[in-house]
Motif scaffolding. Structure first.
Motif, PDB file in Angstrom:
ATOM      1  N   ARG A 290      11.756  -4.054   2.477  1.00 49.93           N
ATOM      2  CA  ARG A 290      10.501  -3.857   1.740  1.00 49.93           C
ATOM      3  C   ARG A 290       9.357  -3.452   2.653  1.00 49.93           C
ATOM      4  NH1 ARG A 290      10.343  -6.366  -3.135  1.00 49.93           N
ATOM      5  NH2 ARG A 290      12.356  -7.190  -3.676  1.00 49.93           N
ATOM      6  N   HIS A 291       9.418  -3.900   3.909  1.00 48.78           N
ATOM      7  CA  HIS A 291       8.295  -3.663   4.812  1.00 48.78           C
ATOM      8  C   HIS A 291       8.522  -2.465   5.719  1.00 48.78           C
ATOM      9  CE1 HIS A 291       6.630  -7.360   3.325  1.00 48.78           C
ATOM     10  NE2 HIS A 291       7.816  -7.907   3.493  1.00 48.78           N
ATOM     11  N   ALA A 292       9.503  -1.629   5.402  1.00 48.68           N
ATOM     12  CA  ALA A 292       9.734  -0.440   6.215  1.00 48.68           C
ATOM     13  C   ALA A 292       8.496   0.452   6.181  1.00 48.68           C
ATOM     14  CB  ALA A 292      10.945   0.322   5.676  1.00 48.68           C
ATOM     15  N   PRO A 293       8.013   0.900   7.373  1.00 54.00           N
ATOM     16  CA  PRO A 293       6.856   1.803   7.388  1.00 54.00           C
ATOM     17  C   PRO A 293       7.114   3.045   6.535  1.00 54.00           C
ATOM     18  CG  PRO A 293       7.309   1.011   9.592  1.00 54.00           C
ATOM     19  CD  PRO A 293       8.450   0.544   8.721  1.00 54.00           C
ATOM     20  N   TYR A 294       6.090   3.537   5.900  1.00 54.94           N
ATOM     21  CA  TYR A 294       6.103   4.742   5.062  1.00 54.94           C
ATOM     22  C   TYR A 294       6.906   4.582   3.769  1.00 54.94           C
ATOM     23  CZ  TYR A 294       4.224   7.439   9.042  1.00 54.94           C
ATOM     24  OH  TYR A 294       3.455   7.920  10.085  1.00 54.94           O
ATOM     25  N   VAL A 295       8.148   4.090   3.845  1.00 52.61           N
ATOM     26  CA  VAL A 295       9.030   4.173   2.679  1.00 52.61           C
ATOM     27  C   VAL A 295       9.327   2.831   2.009  1.00 52.61           C
ATOM     28  CG1 VAL A 295      10.156   6.264   3.514  1.00 52.61           C
ATOM     29  CG2 VAL A 295      11.112   4.025   4.110  1.00 52.61           C
ATOM     30  N   GLY A 296       8.947   1.715   2.636  1.00 49.72           N
ATOM     31  CA  GLY A 296       9.249   0.404   2.063  1.00 49.72           C
ATOM     32  C   GLY A 296       8.447   0.165   0.792  1.00 49.72           C
ATOM     33  N   GLU A 297       8.977  -0.719  -0.032  1.00 52.38           N
ATOM     34  CA  GLU A 297       8.301  -1.007  -1.296  1.00 52.38           C
ATOM     35  C   GLU A 297       6.910  -1.589  -1.067  1.00 52.38           C
ATOM     36  OE1 GLU A 297       9.343  -3.421  -5.238  1.00 52.38           O
ATOM     37  OE2 GLU A 297      11.054  -3.082  -3.904  1.00 52.38           O
ATOM     38  N   SER A 298       6.747  -2.296   0.073  1.00 54.90           N
ATOM     39  CA  SER A 298       5.442  -2.893   0.357  1.00 54.90           C
ATOM     40  C   SER A 298       4.570  -2.027   1.264  1.00 54.90           C
ATOM     41  CB  SER A 298       5.635  -4.251   1.035  1.00 54.90           C
ATOM     42  OG  SER A 298       6.370  -5.100   0.204  1.00 54.90           O
ATOM     43  N   ALA A 299       5.058  -0.840   1.641  1.00 56.49           N
ATOM     44  CA  ALA A 299       4.313  -0.034   2.617  1.00 56.49           C
ATOM     45  C   ALA A 299       2.931   0.361   2.101  1.00 56.49           C
ATOM     46  CB  ALA A 299       5.113   1.215   3.005  1.00 56.49           C
ATOM     47  N   PHE A 300       2.799   0.455   0.789  1.00 56.70           N
ATOM     48  CA  PHE A 300       1.484   0.795   0.210  1.00 56.70           C
ATOM     49  C   PHE A 300       1.111  -0.225  -0.856  1.00 56.70           C
ATOM     50  CE2 PHE A 300       3.344   4.643   1.923  1.00 56.70           C
ATOM     51  CZ  PHE A 300       2.313   5.116   2.716  1.00 56.70           C
ATOM     52  N   ALA A 301       1.419  -1.491  -0.557  1.00 56.37           N
ATOM     53  CA  ALA A 301       1.122  -2.559  -1.512  1.00 56.37           C
ATOM     54  C   ALA A 301      -0.119  -3.307  -1.047  1.00 56.37           C
ATOM     55  CB  ALA A 301       2.300  -3.507  -1.606  1.00 56.37           C
ATOM     56  N   THR A 302      -1.020  -3.541  -1.934  1.00 49.60           N
ATOM     57  CA  THR A 302      -2.252  -4.230  -1.585  1.00 49.60           C
ATOM     58  C   THR A 302      -2.438  -5.424  -2.500  1.00 49.60           C
ATOM     59  OG1 THR A 302      -3.242  -2.196  -0.858  1.00 49.60           O
ATOM     60  CG2 THR A 302      -4.747  -3.985  -1.359  1.00 49.60           C
ATOM     61  N   LYS A 303      -2.841  -6.536  -1.914  1.00 50.16           N
ATOM     62  CA  LYS A 303      -2.872  -7.768  -2.674  1.00 50.16           C
ATOM     63  C   LYS A 303      -4.265  -8.155  -3.163  1.00 50.16           C
ATOM     64  CE  LYS A 303      -0.937 -12.374  -2.557  1.00 50.16           C
ATOM     65  NZ  LYS A 303       0.189 -13.132  -2.047  1.00 50.16           N
ATOM     66  N   ALA A 304      -5.216  -8.170  -2.267  1.00 47.85           N
ATOM     67  CA  ALA A 304      -6.496  -8.777  -2.644  1.00 47.85           C
ATOM     68  C   ALA A 304      -7.268  -7.920  -3.638  1.00 47.85           C
ATOM     69  CB  ALA A 304      -7.336  -9.020  -1.406  1.00 47.85           C
ATOM     70  N   GLY A 305      -8.014  -8.594  -4.514  1.00 50.22           N
ATOM     71  CA  GLY A 305      -8.740  -7.929  -5.592  1.00 50.22           C
ATOM     72  C   GLY A 305      -9.762  -6.907  -5.130  1.00 50.22           C
ATOM     73  N   ILE A 306     -10.545  -7.243  -4.100  1.00 50.60           N
ATOM     74  CA  ILE A 306     -11.585  -6.283  -3.694  1.00 50.60           C
ATOM     75  C   ILE A 306     -10.966  -5.038  -3.079  1.00 50.60           C
ATOM     76  CG2 ILE A 306     -13.641  -7.736  -3.426  1.00 50.60           C
ATOM     77  CD1 ILE A 306     -12.838  -7.879  -0.392  1.00 50.60           C
ATOM     78  N   HIS A 307      -9.863  -5.217  -2.326  1.00 50.78           N
ATOM     79  CA  HIS A 307      -9.191  -4.038  -1.776  1.00 50.78           C
ATOM     80  C   HIS A 307      -8.676  -3.160  -2.899  1.00 50.78           C
ATOM     81  CE1 HIS A 307      -8.184  -5.980   2.365  1.00 50.78           C
ATOM     82  NE2 HIS A 307      -9.454  -6.082   2.023  1.00 50.78           N
ATOM     83  N   ALA A 308      -8.112  -3.827  -3.934  1.00 42.86           N
ATOM     84  CA  ALA A 308      -7.502  -3.078  -5.024  1.00 42.86           C
ATOM     85  C   ALA A 308      -8.537  -2.210  -5.729  1.00 42.86           C
ATOM     86  CB  ALA A 308      -6.848  -4.032  -6.008  1.00 42.86           C
ATOM     87  N   SER A 309      -9.734  -2.755  -5.987  1.00 38.50           N
ATOM     88  CA  SER A 309     -10.698  -1.931  -6.712  1.00 38.50           C
ATOM     89  C   SER A 309     -11.185  -0.787  -5.825  1.00 38.50           C
ATOM     90  CB  SER A 309     -11.857  -2.766  -7.249  1.00 38.50           C
ATOM     91  OG  SER A 309     -12.368  -3.588  -6.237  1.00 38.50           O
ATOM     92  N   ALA A 310     -11.263  -1.020  -4.521  1.00 36.51           N
ATOM     93  CA  ALA A 310     -11.654   0.062  -3.611  1.00 36.51           C
ATOM     94  C   ALA A 310     -10.584   1.149  -3.569  1.00 36.51           C
ATOM     95  CB  ALA A 310     -11.895  -0.499  -2.205  1.00 36.51           C
ATOM     96  N   ILE A 311      -9.318   0.727  -3.543  1.00 33.90           N
ATOM     97  CA  ILE A 311      -8.220   1.702  -3.489  1.00 33.90           C
ATOM     98  C   ILE A 311      -8.208   2.580  -4.719  1.00 33.90           C
ATOM     99  CG2 ILE A 311      -5.712   1.853  -3.798  1.00 33.90           C
ATOM    100  CD1 ILE A 311      -5.319   0.068  -1.565  1.00 33.90           C
ATOM    101  N   LEU A 312      -8.495   1.973  -5.871  1.00 32.71           N
ATOM    102  CA  LEU A 312      -8.495   2.766  -7.093  1.00 32.71           C
ATOM    103  C   LEU A 312      -9.581   3.832  -7.029  1.00 32.71           C
ATOM    104  CD1 LEU A 312      -7.788   0.176  -9.886  1.00 32.71           C
ATOM    105  CD2 LEU A 312      -6.289   1.950  -8.984  1.00 32.71           C
ATOM    106  N   LYS A 313     -10.729   3.494  -6.450  1.00 34.62           N
ATOM    107  CA  LYS A 313     -11.823   4.459  -6.343  1.00 34.62           C
ATOM    108  C   LYS A 313     -11.508   5.512  -5.298  1.00 34.62           C
ATOM    109  CE  LYS A 313     -15.262   1.124  -7.132  1.00 34.62           C
ATOM    110  NZ  LYS A 313     -16.040   0.287  -6.259  1.00 34.62           N
ATOM    111  N   GLU A 314     -11.023   5.071  -4.149  1.00 34.20           N
ATOM    112  CA  GLU A 314     -10.837   5.978  -3.016  1.00 34.20           C
ATOM    113  C   GLU A 314      -9.639   5.500  -2.181  1.00 34.20           C
ATOM    114  OE1 GLU A 314     -11.053   9.077  -1.595  1.00 34.20           O
ATOM    115  OE2 GLU A 314     -12.992   8.875  -2.612  1.00 34.20           O
TER     116      GLU A 314
END
Ligand SMILES: [Zn+2]
Length: 537
Positions: A290-314
């Motif tokens: 899951r944690h494989a760089p670039y291709v793992g399922e978690s490679a672009f997974a973000t947990k915290a709420g404030i990060h998530a809203s920022a990611i959606l914007k930009e």
């Protein structure tokens, strides 16, 4: 400015096949070779013809690849002529575009392992390269233990490399066979080598014993090497080889490399990378990292709420490259730390259209928080989250009801007087008003329950035939005042899709049952199975 060409050499099927627990069949090898070819890899090393029946068969006919199909083997044995060495003969007979020889380049190994003289080692390199060139093959020489050899006796290591180059070898590959070299050493030593042999004839073959095989490969390129050898997912003996799945996107997406070099992998081919990585795990029946760089399922997974809203914007705010470039996807984890924006983003991904202000979104978030407090883990169980969300926001058809189940574990003596433990499950399900009873034995209670559940689902049986459990994980948690069991089940189907479901209970069988049910219902929903009778759950 014209960019310099970098060549990619894959050795998943040769060096990667040295991995503990990896055994490629002929069909596996053909499938992986095709996949590497589709990715745009320049050289596909298939194996060691003459060393085992599968590799001999692999090289018995042309394989119609765009890549240079490469056979691997040893230079002629000391004290023999090239015409009197059966190993070399098998290699020269192989139907291959290129031959990669491996030869010693550390004087210590020449003395101790080969028990021959430095001069005979050099003669063996020259004779073998000449023989393969005479057969019209492109020739590569893997200089085994080059970096250790260079540190011990630089003139001899360089003489080995030079002997092959002067005989017309296309590539001289510097191998960090023991995997102990560090990036600054590699950069320095490769820098010395390219003073004698042009860098566009130099390759790097790094092992990952200090977890720097990728860094060492990039260091070699910075110093002038123009071929990189590695494997998919970093497969390989001990700690593995340099991971091409990390190297390729780095070369293509990081400006320092992308502006100076070009590789044969196109942008469109790069988008197949995540799939290729997972498909290899599929062939090997291993759970993807899951944690494989670039291709793992978690490679672009973000947990915290404030990060998530920022990611959606930009997205660039928290991502070093865009996940789509490598065929991966952004994932915003639904968890008790996450806010409404995570839930909304996940809903969008699974294709549920809902207004941000809809009361049901708040209800879903509350439900997720309550359940996570009780031990559920939705960030790991995407399919269970999807079912929960769809049940609250729209509807999931009712397919079948489990009226009762019974799981029995018995330990007894068998006819041979050995103690054996046997599990038996009996399940009674109701489909369209009809009761169906199935029983199954399994190697454990959960396995028996799974087999019994999926044995006869009446009209739904056809939808779940391709369903398979691929991973089962159990954790004991302290939720509130009592210990509970959390079960995560990973499933896959005939399309190759994988999904994870979760169950939580003080009873491990009940927790497993919940996760099994979610997996089956998810598969039925995804396959568009019709509802049973009327009514929704
Ligand atoms: Zn190796």
């Amino acid at each position: 400015m014209a960019r310099e060409r970098l060549y990619l050499f894959d050795t998943t099927l040769r060096d990667g096949a040295q991995t503990n627990g990896v055994d490629f069949t002929l069909n596996d090898k053909l499938a992986v070779a095709k996949m590497l070819d589709d990715l745009g890899i320049d050289y596909v090393e298939g194996g060691y013809p003459g060393a085992n029946p599968i590799d001999t068969q692999l090289f018995s006919e042309g394989r119609k690849l765009a890549a240079s199909f490469t056979a691997f083997g040893m230079t002629r044995r000391p004290g023999r002529s090239t015409s009197n060495d059966p190993g070399l003969a098998a290699l020269l007979e192989a139907t291959a575009d290129a031959i990669c020889f491996v030869a010693k380049s550390w004087d210590y190994h020449v003395r101790v392992a080969l028990e021959t003289t430095p001069d005979e080692n050099l003669a063996s390199i020259r004779d073998s390269v000449r023989a393969a060139r005479g057969r019209g093959r492109e020739v590569l020489l893997d200089c085994e233990h080059f970096f250790d050899g260079y540190k011990a006796n630089a003139p001899f290591a360089l003489a080995c490399a030079k002997a092959a180059y002067e005989e017309g070898a296309r590539w001289i590959v510097l191998c960090d066979t023991n995997g102990g070299a560090l990036p600054h050493e590699v950069e320095k030593i490769v820098g010395e080598v390219v003073k004698l042999i042009p860098g566009d004839h130099i390759g790097i073959h790094a092992h990952n014993d200090t977890e720097q095989a990728v860094a060492n490969s990039l260091a070699a390129v910075r110093a002038g090497a123009r071929q990189i050898q590695g494997t998919l997912n970093g497969l390989g003996e001990r700690c593995g080889n340099a991971n091409l799945v990390s190297i390729i996107p780095t070369l293509k997406l990081k400006p320092e490399f992308a502006e100076r070099f070009e590789v044969a992998v196109s942008d469109t081919q790069l988008k197949k990378l995540a799939h290729a990585s997972r498909a290899l795990d599929e062939i090997l029946n291993r759970a993807p990292n899951r944690h494989a760089p670039y291709v793992g399922e978690s490679a672009f997974a973000t947990k915290a709420g404030i990060h998530a809203s920022a990611i959606l914007k930009e997205p660039a705010t928290y991502e070093h490259v865009s996940p789509e470039t490598v065929g991966n996807r952004r994932k915003l984890l639904v968890s008790d730390q996450g806010g409404k924006s995570n839930v909304l983003a996940e809903l969008e991904r699974i294709g549920v259209v809902v207004e941000k202000s809809d009361d049901r979104v708040a209800r879903l978030l509350d439900e997720v928080k309550q359940r996570e407090a009780a031990g559920f883990a939705y960030e790991a169980a995407d399919a269970s989250f999807e079912l929960l969300a769809r049940r609250i926001l729209e509807k999931v058809p009712n397919y079948f009801d489990v009226e009762k189940f019974d799981v029995n574990v018995e330990q007894r003596h068998n006819a041979l007087g050995q103690r054996v433990t046997v599990s038996l499950a009996v399940v009674k399900v109701k489909v369209d008003g009809e009761s169906l009873i199935s029983a199954a034995e399994g190697n454990g209670p959960v396995n028996a329950l799974d087999l019994a559940l999926r044995k006869d689902l009446g009209k739904y049986q056809g939808y779940i035939n391709g369903l398979e459990l691929t991973d089962y994980r159990v954790r004991i948690l302290n939720a509130g005042t009592q210990a509970v069991t959390r079960v995560l089940i990973e499933s896959k189907d005939e399309t190759g899709e994988r999904w994870t479901t979760v169950g939580v209970s003080p009873n491990i069988i009940e927790a497993s049952f919940q996760a099994l049910m979610d997996s089956i219902v998810y598969k039925l929903f995804k396959s568009g199975a019709p509802a049973t009778g009327a009514g929704h759950r």
